[in-house]
Design an enzyme around this catalytic site. Structure first.
Site, PDB file in Angstrom:
ATOM      1  CE  LYS A   1     -37.169 -33.034-123.380  1.00 20.99           C
ATOM      2  NZ  LYS A   1     -38.418 -32.287-123.282  1.00 20.99           N
TER       3      LYS A   1
ATOM      4  CE  LYS B   1     -35.438 -31.134-120.307  1.00 17.58           C
ATOM      5  NZ  LYS B   1     -36.710 -30.534-120.581  1.00 17.58           N
TER       6      LYS B   1
HETATM    7  C1  PBG Z   1     -41.374 -31.711-122.132  1.00 15.99           C
HETATM    8  C2  PBG Z   1     -40.423 -31.411-121.044  1.00 15.99           C
HETATM    9  C3  PBG Z   1     -39.947 -32.280-120.069  1.00 15.99           C
HETATM   10  C4  PBG Z   1     -39.073 -31.537-119.276  1.00 15.99           C
HETATM   11  C5  PBG Z   1     -39.065 -30.237-119.758  1.00 15.99           C
HETATM   12  N1  PBG Z   1     -39.893 -30.183-120.862  1.00 15.99           N
HETATM   13  C6  PBG Z   1     -40.279 -33.684-119.786  1.00 15.99           C
HETATM   14  C7  PBG Z   1     -40.116 -34.711-120.811  1.00 15.99           C
HETATM   15  O1  PBG Z   1     -39.560 -34.467-121.881  1.00 15.99           O
HETATM   16  O2  PBG Z   1     -40.550 -35.827-120.553  1.00 15.99           O
HETATM   17  C8  PBG Z   1     -38.323 -32.073-118.109  1.00 15.99           C
HETATM   18  C9  PBG Z   1     -37.693 -31.061-117.215  1.00 15.99           C
HETATM   19  C10 PBG Z   1     -37.222 -31.648-115.946  1.00 15.99           C
HETATM   20  O3  PBG Z   1     -37.210 -32.881-115.756  1.00 15.99           O
HETATM   21  O4  PBG Z   1     -36.837 -30.861-115.063  1.00 15.99           O
HETATM   22  N2  PBG Z   1     -42.101 -30.587-122.497  1.00 15.99           N
END
Ligand code: PBG
Length: 333
Positions: free
Chosen positions: A202, A254
């Site tokens: 991620k 992701k």
């Molecule tokens: C953090 C989380 C995020 C997203 C999903 N889980 C944001 C981040 O990491 O800042 C983003 C999902 C999206 O942008 O659609 N729990």
């Protein structure tokens, strides 16, 4: 005139593109409604669903409209629904995250009762929506995110979410050891059937922008000490090895489109299912470009989802899941 001519016997790739029927016959990848996972937000202090300005067509839901949206998703045949919660009360440790009466856990109970076994109910397991500082973990005295103290919070959250009805837990916090900590906690609580999906790779991405509105994020800094540097590909394979060793049932890459190379490498190496996430900024790019008349929305949605499949994703979390599953059901592949 060109000197070059195709000699008799030449390979002519265009032969297989000559008609819609031939193209359909030789198509390598197909999407199915069960490949798609709908993302849903439930917000505690709402009396009616609220559309997001930065994500037209996506809503923060009340408990009632959440259940409705989950039913629609199940009716459309999606593989699952992933729930995020936005509580009214936030504090340093994110206490609403593992409170059985916290909004996400209430949402999980309501949705799992409503859809039963027709689709798979999933919970985002992270603290950022629940903390008053907006970080994905608890903070040490010096203000840094305390990895190991956060693991205890994730373990408690996992048990609460599983008891509230989640079948899959999506560990999105990027703490080291999170998969192992949650797996052990679940097993010790007698919840060994609960499936752990680790966000393996991620990245610290600008494309999460609209999500910050979606969850009313309290974050002022960034997540670069725990999410990956967009310049790095190799460490995704290290993260994969660790998640597998810790017992991940499913792994995730992701964001999606800007990281298809990483998805492809992880998909080639992984013995467990690999998912990806078409995140908020990817959704917003399509929606706003389409509204500006720059691209054909429906074609761009199809093409972007197909790109995930081609790169090796077994399933995709996407804000288009229900809509696109209906399209597939109506024969548009
Ligand atoms: C953090 C989380 C995020 C997203 C999903 N889980 C944001 C981040 O990491 O800042 C983003 C999902 C999206 O942008 O659609 N729990």
């Amino acid at each position: 005139m060109s000197e070059f001519e195709l000699a008799p016997g030449s390979v002519r790739p265009r032969r297989l593109r000559q008609s819609a029927a031939v193209r359909r016959l030789v198509r390598e990848n197909r999407l199915h409604p069960s490949d798609l996972i709908e993302v849903l937000f439930v917000r505690e202090d709402l009396s009616a669903p609220r559309e997001l300005e930065s994500m037209p067509g996506v809503f923060q839901h009340t408990l009632e409209s959440l259940v409705e949206a989950a039913r629609d998703a199940a009716d459309a045949g999606v593989g699952g629904v992933m729930l995020f919660g936005i509580p009214t009360h936030r504090d340093a440790t994110g206490s609403q995250a593992d409170d059985p009466e916290g909004i996400l856990n209430r949402g999980l109970r309501a949705v799992s009762e409503a859809v039963g076994d027709r689709t798979v109910v999933m919970a985002d397991l992270c603290l950022d929506e629940f903390t008053d500082h907006g970080h994905c973990g608890v903070l040490a005295a010096d203000g840094s995110v305390d990895n190991d103290a956060t693991l205890d919070r994730y373990a408690a959250m996992a048990i609460a979410q599983a008891r509230a009805g989640a079948t899959v837990l999506g560990l999105s916090g990027m703490m080291d050891g999170q998969v192992g900590a949650v797996r052990v906690a679940l097993d010790e609580a007698g919840l060994s059937e609960t499936i752990v999906m680790g966000y393996t790779a991620k990245y610290a991405s600008a494309f999460y922008g609209p999500f910050r509105e979606a969850v009313d994020s309290q974050l002022t800094g960034d997540r670069k000490t725990y999410q990956q540097d967009p310049a790095n590909g190799r460490e995704a394979l290290l993260e994969l090895d660790l998640d597998l060793a810790e017992g991940a049932d499913i792994v995730m890459v992701k964001p999606g489109l800007p990281y298809l190379d990483v998805l492809s490498e992880v998909a080639a190496a992984s013995p467990v299912p690999v998912w990806s996430y078409q995140i908020s900024g990817e959704y917003a790019m399509i929606e706003f470009a389409a509204r500006a008349g720059a691209i054909d929305r429906d074609k761009a949605v199809w093409e972007s989802l197909m790109a995930f499949k081609r790169a090796g994703a077994d399933a995709v979390l996407t804000y288009y899941a229900t809509e696109f599953a209906r399209r597939l059901r109506d024969g548009d592949d």
